[in-house]
Design a protein around this motif. Structure first.
Motif, PDB file in Angstrom:
ATOM      1  N   SER B  58       0.837  -1.210   0.000  1.00 41.57           N
ATOM      2  CA  SER B  58       0.000   0.000   0.000  1.00 41.57           C
ATOM      3  C   SER B  58       0.867   1.252   0.000  1.00 41.57           C
ATOM      4  N   ALA B  59       1.884   1.229   0.843  1.00 40.97           N
ATOM      5  CA  ALA B  59       2.762   2.401   0.960  1.00 40.97           C
ATOM      6  C   ALA B  59       3.452   2.679  -0.368  1.00 40.97           C
ATOM      7  N   GLN B  60       3.869   1.603  -1.011  1.00 45.62           N
ATOM      8  CA  GLN B  60       4.554   1.761  -2.297  1.00 45.62           C
ATOM      9  C   GLN B  60       3.596   2.372  -3.331  1.00 45.62           C
ATOM     10  N   PHE B  61       2.383   1.914  -3.310  1.00 45.99           N
ATOM     11  CA  PHE B  61       1.381   2.434  -4.256  1.00 45.99           C
ATOM     12  C   PHE B  61       1.123   3.918  -4.011  1.00 45.99           C
ATOM     13  N   LYS B  62       0.938   4.251  -2.733  1.00 45.72           N
ATOM     14  CA  LYS B  62       0.644   5.649  -2.396  1.00 45.72           C
ATOM     15  C   LYS B  62       1.825   6.565  -2.692  1.00 45.72           C
ATOM     16  N   SER B  63       3.031   5.981  -2.683  1.00 44.50           N
ATOM     17  CA  SER B  63       4.211   6.814  -2.959  1.00 44.50           C
ATOM     18  C   SER B  63       4.343   7.122  -4.443  1.00 44.50           C
ATOM     19  N   GLY B  64       3.562   6.427  -5.251  1.00 48.39           N
ATOM     20  CA  GLY B  64       3.621   6.682  -6.692  1.00 48.39           C
ATOM     21  C   GLY B  64       4.484   5.685  -7.429  1.00 48.39           C
ATOM     22  N   ASP B  65       5.067   4.738  -6.712  1.00 47.76           N
ATOM     23  CA  ASP B  65       5.866   3.702  -7.381  1.00 47.76           C
ATOM     24  C   ASP B  65       4.903   2.619  -7.867  1.00 47.76           C
ATOM     25  N   VAL B  66       4.233   2.916  -8.934  1.00 45.09           N
ATOM     26  CA  VAL B  66       3.151   2.040  -9.389  1.00 45.09           C
ATOM     27  C   VAL B  66       3.687   0.696  -9.851  1.00 45.09           C
ATOM     28  N   SER B  67       4.813   0.732 -10.544  1.00 50.56           N
ATOM     29  CA  SER B  67       5.362  -0.509 -11.073  1.00 50.56           C
ATOM     30  C   SER B  67       5.768  -1.455  -9.938  1.00 50.56           C
ATOM     31  N   GLY B  68       6.494  -0.877  -8.975  1.00 49.91           N
ATOM     32  CA  GLY B  68       6.897  -1.684  -7.830  1.00 49.91           C
ATOM     33  C   GLY B  68       5.708  -2.148  -7.027  1.00 49.91           C
ATOM     34  N   ALA B  69       4.718  -1.271  -6.900  1.00 44.30           N
ATOM     35  CA  ALA B  69       3.537  -1.605  -6.112  1.00 44.30           C
ATOM     36  C   ALA B  69       2.758  -2.741  -6.757  1.00 44.30           C
ATOM     37  N   GLN B  70       2.770  -2.785  -8.056  1.00 48.16           N
ATOM     38  CA  GLN B  70       1.985  -3.830  -8.729  1.00 48.16           C
ATOM     39  C   GLN B  70       2.451  -5.211  -8.288  1.00 48.16           C
ATOM     40  N   SER B  71       3.740  -5.398  -8.291  1.00 50.00           N
ATOM     41  CA  SER B  71       4.280  -6.691  -7.896  1.00 50.00           C
ATOM     42  C   SER B  71       3.994  -6.980  -6.425  1.00 50.00           C
ATOM     43  N   ALA B  72       4.190  -5.958  -5.593  1.00 48.82           N
ATOM     44  CA  ALA B  72       3.963  -6.139  -4.152  1.00 48.82           C
ATOM     45  C   ALA B  72       2.486  -6.393  -3.846  1.00 48.82           C
ATOM     46  N   LEU B  73       1.631  -5.710  -4.565  1.00 50.22           N
ATOM     47  CA  LEU B  73       0.194  -5.901  -4.328  1.00 50.22           C
ATOM     48  C   LEU B  73      -0.250  -7.301  -4.756  1.00 50.22           C
ATOM     49  N   TRP B  74       0.362  -7.796  -5.811  1.00 47.18           N
ATOM     50  CA  TRP B  74       0.055  -9.172  -6.197  1.00 47.18           C
ATOM     51  C   TRP B  74       0.420 -10.139  -5.061  1.00 47.18           C
ATOM     52  N   ASP B  75       1.587  -9.923  -4.484  1.00 43.00           N
ATOM     53  CA  ASP B  75       1.998 -10.791  -3.375  1.00 43.00           C
ATOM     54  C   ASP B  75       0.988 -10.710  -2.241  1.00 43.00           C
ATOM     55  N   CYS B  76       0.522  -9.488  -1.977  1.00 37.75           N
ATOM     56  CA  CYS B  76      -0.455  -9.271  -0.911  1.00 37.75           C
ATOM     57  C   CYS B  76      -1.762  -9.999  -1.220  1.00 37.75           C
ATOM     58  N   VAL B  77      -2.268  -9.818  -2.441  1.00 42.78           N
ATOM     59  CA  VAL B  77      -3.552 -10.432  -2.799  1.00 42.78           C
ATOM     60  C   VAL B  77      -3.442 -11.954  -2.808  1.00 42.78           C
ATOM     61  N   LYS B  78      -2.343 -12.437  -3.375  1.00 39.09           N
ATOM     62  CA  LYS B  78      -2.154 -13.890  -3.449  1.00 39.09           C
ATOM     63  C   LYS B  78      -2.050 -14.530  -2.073  1.00 39.09           C
ATOM     64  N   SER B  79      -1.484 -13.779  -1.151  1.00 43.06           N
ATOM     65  CA  SER B  79      -1.290 -14.335   0.193  1.00 43.06           C
ATOM     66  C   SER B  79      -2.612 -14.579   0.904  1.00 43.06           C
ATOM     67  N   GLY B  80      -3.650 -13.966   0.396  1.00 42.49           N
ATOM     68  CA  GLY B  80      -4.953 -14.117   1.055  1.00 42.49           C
ATOM     69  C   GLY B  80      -5.120 -13.163   2.219  1.00 42.49           C
ATOM     70  N   GLU B  81      -4.104 -12.340   2.459  1.00 48.64           N
ATOM     71  CA  GLU B  81      -4.187 -11.406   3.584  1.00 48.64           C
ATOM     72  C   GLU B  81      -4.712 -10.029   3.151  1.00 48.64           C
ATOM     73  N   GLY B  82      -4.775  -9.818   1.860  1.00 48.04           N
ATOM     74  CA  GLY B  82      -5.247  -8.529   1.363  1.00 48.04           C
ATOM     75  C   GLY B  82      -6.758  -8.407   1.464  1.00 48.04           C
ATOM     76  N   ASN B  83      -7.218  -7.230   1.246  1.00 52.27           N
ATOM     77  CA  ASN B  83      -8.669  -6.999   1.277  1.00 52.27           C
ATOM     78  C   ASN B  83      -9.092  -6.236   0.012  1.00 52.27           C
ATOM     79  N   GLU B  84     -10.296  -5.762   0.035  1.00 52.60           N
ATOM     80  CA  GLU B  84     -10.865  -5.047  -1.113  1.00 52.60           C
ATOM     81  C   GLU B  84      -9.978  -3.884  -1.554  1.00 52.60           C
ATOM     82  N   THR B  85      -9.438  -3.196  -0.560  1.00 54.52           N
ATOM     83  CA  THR B  85      -8.617  -2.032  -0.860  1.00 54.52           C
ATOM     84  C   THR B  85      -7.409  -2.405  -1.692  1.00 54.52           C
ATOM     85  N   HIS B  86      -6.763  -3.478  -1.321  1.00 55.94           N
ATOM     86  CA  HIS B  86      -5.564  -3.874  -2.063  1.00 55.94           C
ATOM     87  C   HIS B  86      -5.922  -4.315  -3.472  1.00 55.94           C
TER      88      HIS B  86
END
Lengths: 562, 370
Positions: B58-86
């Motif tokens: 989330s922090a990476q996304f909000k910082s504007g690092d969209v490319s980096g955030a994409q990969s990190a957000l995938w990890d978050c969603v895949k982990s099953g720990e993410g929510n609607e926001t992610h």
């Protein structure tokens, strides 16, 4: 107009006079609505139905012409007819009730009008059915103006018998045509000295193929967009000189172009001595028919830049005029259209190309929220520059339900021409009062040297608008009479040069605007100037120069033998 | 000749307005670009107890690092720990990066294992929508709807796809439902405002825009839409004020968006103020020199100003950048004729007629015609 002469009176007095005159003019309504005072009581009865038959919203027209040659303009108004709701298959609009009759009003010496419809034989019952527009011209050169009435079911030609009556000569003349005919005009396309007839046709629409348009919610049914109906071709009739005409629509090439035509105007756009035709089309490209000088026309709208607006888009062309607004000697074109578009001004560059000058002229910004019908360039204040008047109203009576910022009833628009740049003008109630206006005709009704107007209103009393301003300036009126050319002088090109050197150019015509016919006389505004000379190029090719003319008068000019 | 699709005049008129102001595709492409004030914008918020993996994404996304955030957000969603926001953030990264194909590869693979996962279904539906595959997108949204009929994203996706099908009334109802479910989502109000604008309902568009601004006051696109809506209903002063506000916010946030500059320039030109229009177009072209629209408008403006040679150059560029732009073709044809090259003008008019007739317009294939 010209540099003002050095003041010959005390400067303070001069300033006082200027201020006083300005104050008087500022407090004077530019035009007054005088229909009641002049006893012109008439409403175009359009018979609105729940079926939203398209013809209900398209009429009607006005002719300003002097049918009895008494020197005073008379008024002819077209009318609708009774419609049933719905119209049973095979039934026709019913004009038998006198409230649906077309009307002729004769102007008396005192300036008031008298309804002379019955005596004249112009009620149109039953032959003119649901009437739309009117054209005026002396097609048989007998010195009396004839008229052609268009309608949902073709045309009716009335010959002026010269005794205050008219005869329906449609069948003999062979100009009845077919289909929904709209605007029409007399002009001499082959320069043979006899007026021919051009008629626009709108759509292949009938009561039978009417359809439901708009939301299927009570109150939201709307008149259909023209895209729902097939395009049709226009009509051209050549005058045979014996009281008959030949339909040359196909032979001339006019019928090759199919459109959704409403307004028509004539002028010689390339100054080759042969009249051309501009046709305003609704939501399809407009037509400019170039006269090939051999009885045929070529449609050159696209290559001359007159078929589409600057964006390359078609627009809802309705009314039109074809006149030289910028005094460069080349006739320009104005086309009115719908709200959220803008009225389109095509400036003639003189090189076979027109440029869309709607924005540069400021006509576009002034017209974006309006829908225009009857229109004309004319010099209301006689300052030497043709101004612009537009009769307005939206086409949809329920437009406010679907577009809250638009209004069905709209006041007329008067734009003052300041050397090619237009700005809003018109003080007084006339320009505040919203109306449902359609056709408009122009002419000097009270013979005071300025141009007045008559505007047809849908379901409302006709507007007779008296000009209070123009006669403050000098003017010269010209009433042409052809000898070798057609007697009306229609198609003559008139160049007026003022004492200050300013030139104005006119084409004699009764046809422009929408569904309407205007006074063929020319009134050239001169400001504070007088006239240096007038050069007339007659349709016959004869060029006549007039000099040493006094001003503030109507001059009758006969075509010389050579 | 014109793009009217409806049968009655009011809608046809609004379509004509849109043709100049913002074609539907462009309008919705515009609204999909968002500022990074995502919480306000989307009405979603991360939980206070956000898992570390997702918190970092989330922090990476909000910082504007969209490319980096994409990969990190995938990890978050895949982990099953993410929510609607992610999931919303993740979808946003694809909007920004436009790498829809790679996203679909990943999400399709995950859907094979987690076929009933709402977040994955919504991401997949969104990516299909962005790839202009509305039918496929609708199948996915329909499945999501059966699983979660009260999920606002489902209704938003319905709306976007309805717009693709030109079913604007359906889109409106879906957006209203989405707003009902997530009333603090500024983007939904903005999308509704755009839709009202498209329908020619300027009063409603203005009201919806104001709702969006009440949630997210610095929403530049909303001011842009407000300006267009005020323009539509003829309120000159407010149109100008809102154009200026949109442009001011873009400048303040360093956002390089030429769209409001172009539209404001067009408006000034339509108001008969070419001198006010010129610097706006210059700024737009400084941001995006290859904008077909900006080049076209500059060409038209210079034509109005009777600077015909310059006008021709901009129109040439507009046509070369977008050979399917009928308006630019027509404008260039007129200028070329004015400059007395009749043969070329006729060729351009011929091409204009082909394009305007709505036939297949293959940009690459069309180039040799000139």
């Amino acid at each position: 107009m010209r540099p003002r002469p050095a003041p010959t009176i005390d400067l303070r007095v001069g300033v006082l006079l200027v201020v006083t005159v300005a104050a008087v003019l500022a407090n004077t309504a530019t035009f007054d609505e005088v229909s009641a005072a002049l006893n012109v009581r008439f409403s175009y009865r359009h018979s609105p139905t729940s079926n939203k038959y398209l013809i209900e919203t398209m009429g009607g027209g006005v002719a300003l012409f002097d049918y009895d040659n008494d020197g005073r303009l008379d008024i002819f108004l077209t009318n609708g007819a009774k419609l049933l709701d719905p119209m049973p298959p095979g039934s026709r609009p019913d004009k038998s009730d006198s409230k649906y009759w077309n009307r002729l009003f004769h102007q008396s010496k005192d300036g008031t009008f008298t309804d002379v419809t019955l005596k004249a034989g112009l009620s149109g019952n039953p032959e003119a059915g649901y009437s739309m527009g009117v054209a005026a011209g002396d097609y048989d050169n007998d010195g009396f103006e004839d008229i052609l009435v268009t309608s949902y079911e073709g045309n009716v030609l009335y010959h002026n018998n010269g005794d205050g009556t008219f005869s329906n000569v449609t069948a003999k003349a062979g100009v009845g045509g077919s289909g929904w005919t709209v605007s029409a005009g007399f002009f001499d396309y082959n320069n043979d000295g006899r007026l021919d007839i051009f008629v626009t046709r709108y759509l292949d629409w009938t009561f039978e193929n009417n359809r439901y348009c708009g939301d299927r919610v009570p109150g939201y049914r709307a008149y259909c967009h023209p895209n729902n109906f097939p395009a049709v071709s226009n009509l051209l009739y050549r005058n045979n000189g014996d009281g008959t005409f030949t339909d040359v629509s196909k032979a001339s090439g006019i019928a090759n172009a199919k459109g959704k035509s409403l307004g028509v105007a004539f002028a010689d756009y390339d100054n080759d001595g042969w009249p051309d035709i501009f046709v305003a089309n609704d939501s399809s490209p407009c037509f400019l028919f170039h006269n090939n000088r051999n009885g045929t026309f070529s449609e050159v709208g696209l290559i001359t830049g007159t078929s589409l607006n600057q964006d390359g888009g078609a627009f809802a062309g309705m009314g039109t005029d074809f006149a030289d607004y910028d005094n460069d000697g080349w006739p320009d074109i104005i086309v009115t259209d719908l709200s959220n578009e803008q009225y389109v001004l095509f400036r003639n560059t003189g090189k076979g190309l027109f440029l869309d000058e709607s924005l540069g002229s400021r006509i576009g910004p002034e017209s974006r929220l309006f829908s225009g019908w009857g229109v004309k360039f004319f010099d209301y204040d006689n300052d030497g520059w043709k101004d612009l008047f537009v009769a307005q109203s939206h086409v949809l009576d329920n437009i406010a339900m679907t577009a809250g910022h638009l209004k069905y009833e709209q006041p007329p628009l008067l734009l003052h021409n300041g050397q090619g740049k237009f700005s809003r003008a018109g003080s007084g109630d006339v320009f505040q009062q919203p109306r449902v206006s359609r056709g408009a005709a122009f002419g000097d009704i009270d013979n005071d040297g300025d141009v007045d107007m008559v505007v047809a209103n849908l379901g409302q009393n006709v507007s007779v608008l008296r000009n209070n301003i123009g006669s403050h300036n000098h003017w010269l009126g010209l009433q042409l009479q052809g000898t070798r050319s057609n007697r009306d002088g229609i198609g003559a090109r008139v160049e007026v040069t003022s004492s200050g050197g300013m030139k104005q150019f006119y084409t004699v015509s009764t046809s422009s605007s929408y569904l309407s016919a205007s006074d063929r006389r020319i009134i050239a505004g001169l400001g504070t100037d007088t006239v240096k000379d007038v050069v007339i190029r007659w349709p016959s090719g004869i060029v006549q120069t007039l000099a040493n003319l006094s001003v503030d008068r109507m001059l009758k000019v006969e075509e010389p033998a050579r | 000749m014109n793009s009217r699709k409806t049968d009655s005049l009011p809608a046809a008129e609004s379509a004509e307005v849109l043709r100049r102001l913002a074609p539907p595709e462009a309008a919705f492409a515009l609204l999909m670009r968002t500022a990074l004030c995502v919480t306000l914008l989307f009405g979603v918020s991360v939980n206070a107890e956000e898992p570390p993996l997702c918190e970092a994404a989330s922090a990476q996304f909000k910082s504007g690092d969209v490319s980096g955030a994409q990969s990190a957000l995938w990890d978050c969603v895949k982990s099953g720990e993410g929510n609607e926001t992610h999931a919303v953030y993740l979808a946003e990264t694809y909007r920004e990066l436009r790498n829809y194909d790679s996203g679909l590869t990943r999400v399709d693979a995950l859907l094979e294992e987690h076929a009933d996962n709402i977040d994955l279904l919504c991401i997949a539906a969104y990516l299909r929508y962005r790839r202009n595959e509305p039918k496929e997108s609708m199948l996915l949204v329909s499945k999501a709807y059966r699983l979660a009929p009260e999920n606002w994203r489902v209704h938003q996706l319905f709306a976007l796809n309805y717009i693709s099908f030109n079913m604007l009334e359906g889109a409106k109802l879906s957006l209203l439902k989405a707003i009902d479910l997530n009333p603090r989502n500024a983007e939904l109000h903005y999308q509704l405002a755009r839709l009202y604008f498209t329908l020619g309902s300027y009063v409603e568009s203005i009201a919806a825009s104001k709702q969006a601004l009440s949630i997210f006051p610095d929403y530049a696109e909303v001011y842009h839409n407000l300006a267009l809506s005020y323009e539509g209903n003829g309120n000159v002063d407010l149109a100008i004020a809102n154009f200026e506000k949109a442009i001011e916010l873009d400048r303040k946030h360093g956002r390089k968006d030429e769209s409001p500059l172009i539209d404001f320039a067009v408006y000034q030109r339509m108001q008969g103020s070419p001198d006010a229009s010129l610097p706006l177009l210059r700024e737009a072209l400084a941001i995006n020199p290859r904008s077909p629209k900006a080049n076209y408008q500059m060409g038209e403006l210079l034509r109005d100003m009777k600077r015909y040679e310059e006008s021709g150059k901009y129109l040439e560029l507009a046509v070369s950048l977008d050979p399917c732009n009928a308006r630019a073709l027509y404008g260039l044809a007129m200028i070329t004729r004015l400059l007395e090259d009749s043969d070329r003008s006729e060729a351009l008019l011929k091409r204009f007629k082909e394009v305007d007739a709505g036939g297949h317009c293959d940009a690459a294939a069309s180039r040799p015609n000139y």
